[in-house]
Design a protein around this motif. Sequence first.
Motif, PDB file in Angstrom:
ATOM      1  N   GLU A 202       5.139  -5.185  -9.045  1.00  0.00           N
ATOM      2  CA  GLU A 202       3.729  -4.856  -9.248  1.00  0.00           C
ATOM      3  C   GLU A 202       3.021  -6.022  -9.913  1.00  0.00           C
ATOM      4  OE1 GLU A 202       0.824  -1.454 -11.279  1.00  0.00           O
ATOM      5  OE2 GLU A 202       2.990  -1.148 -11.256  1.00  0.00           O
TER       6      GLU A 202
ATOM      7  N   ALA B 195      -0.507   3.190  -5.383  1.00  0.00           N
ATOM      8  CA  ALA B 195      -1.538   2.426  -6.088  1.00  0.00           C
ATOM      9  C   ALA B 195      -0.931   1.746  -7.311  1.00  0.00           C
ATOM     10  CB  ALA B 195      -2.663   3.362  -6.515  1.00  0.00           C
TER      11      ALA B 195
ATOM     12  N   ARG C 177      -1.371   7.283   1.915  1.00  0.00           N
ATOM     13  CA  ARG C 177      -1.705   5.865   2.042  1.00  0.00           C
ATOM     14  C   ARG C 177      -1.060   5.298   3.302  1.00  0.00           C
ATOM     15  NH1 ARG C 177      -3.536   4.263  -3.151  1.00  0.00           N
ATOM     16  NH2 ARG C 177      -3.185   2.063  -2.754  1.00  0.00           N
TER      17      ARG C 177
ATOM     18  N   GLU D 133      -6.492  -3.834  -4.567  1.00  0.00           N
ATOM     19  CA  GLU D 133      -5.472  -3.010  -5.224  1.00  0.00           C
ATOM     20  C   GLU D 133      -4.317  -2.643  -4.289  1.00  0.00           C
ATOM     21  OE1 GLU D 133      -6.068   1.283  -3.918  1.00  0.00           O
ATOM     22  OE2 GLU D 133      -5.216   0.829  -5.865  1.00  0.00           O
ATOM     23  N   GLU D 134      -4.597  -2.501  -2.974  1.00  0.00           N
ATOM     24  CA  GLU D 134      -3.490  -2.136  -2.086  1.00  0.00           C
ATOM     25  C   GLU D 134      -2.518  -3.295  -1.856  1.00  0.00           C
ATOM     26  OE1 GLU D 134      -7.048  -2.995   0.663  1.00  0.00           O
ATOM     27  OE2 GLU D 134      -6.691  -1.895  -1.209  1.00  0.00           O
TER      28      GLU D 134
ATOM     29  N   GLU E 134       0.840   3.509 -10.368  1.00  0.00           N
ATOM     30  CA  GLU E 134       1.529   4.726  -9.925  1.00  0.00           C
ATOM     31  C   GLU E 134       3.006   4.476  -9.633  1.00  0.00           C
ATOM     32  OE1 GLU E 134      -0.459   6.530  -6.610  1.00  0.00           O
ATOM     33  OE2 GLU E 134      -2.280   6.903  -7.764  1.00  0.00           O
TER      34      GLU E 134
ATOM     35  N   ASN F 160       0.818  -1.214   0.000  1.00  0.00           N
ATOM     36  CA  ASN F 160       0.000   0.000   0.000  1.00  0.00           C
ATOM     37  C   ASN F 160       0.856   1.270   0.000  1.00  0.00           C
ATOM     38  OD1 ASN F 160      -2.606   1.104  -0.149  1.00  0.00           O
ATOM     39  ND2 ASN F 160      -2.667   1.507   2.036  1.00  0.00           N
TER      40      ASN F 160
END
Length: 133
Positions: A62, A33, A108, A77-78, A36, A30
């Motif tokens: 990722e 995102a 975050r 997503e986190e 990013e 986290n």
Amino acid sequence: GGGDAARGGGEKKGAVTFRGRPSRVLLLKNVVAPGEVDAELRGEVGSECSKYGEVVDVLVHELAAGATGAGGAPLAEEQRVRVFVKFSKPGAAMKAYIGLDGRYFGGRHIWVCFFKEADFDGRSLDPSPSEPK
């Protein structure tokens, strides 16, 4: 160096419960995102973590959209951006864990656990069933 003003007035964290078995490698989730992740991220994380001790390696992993976790369910997503930091000494990793877990980074909330060095060195970076929740 600046003072510790940011820490003043906050309650001290009690005993920290470490997730995972202590090692020289931390897994941060986290931090950003999915989508990013940029060229600066590794450097930013590395310099932030080097406050706690010597950083040997930083890896950003990722997972694709639709990637599934160990149980076969799609990852939130986190969970999809996994940032690994390897320190030269376990003590530095422990200090960084205490310093970073639950901290805000770019709005975050960072989640931290220890990661097996053998898996990091072998680049087994995907979620595993034994990984702390």
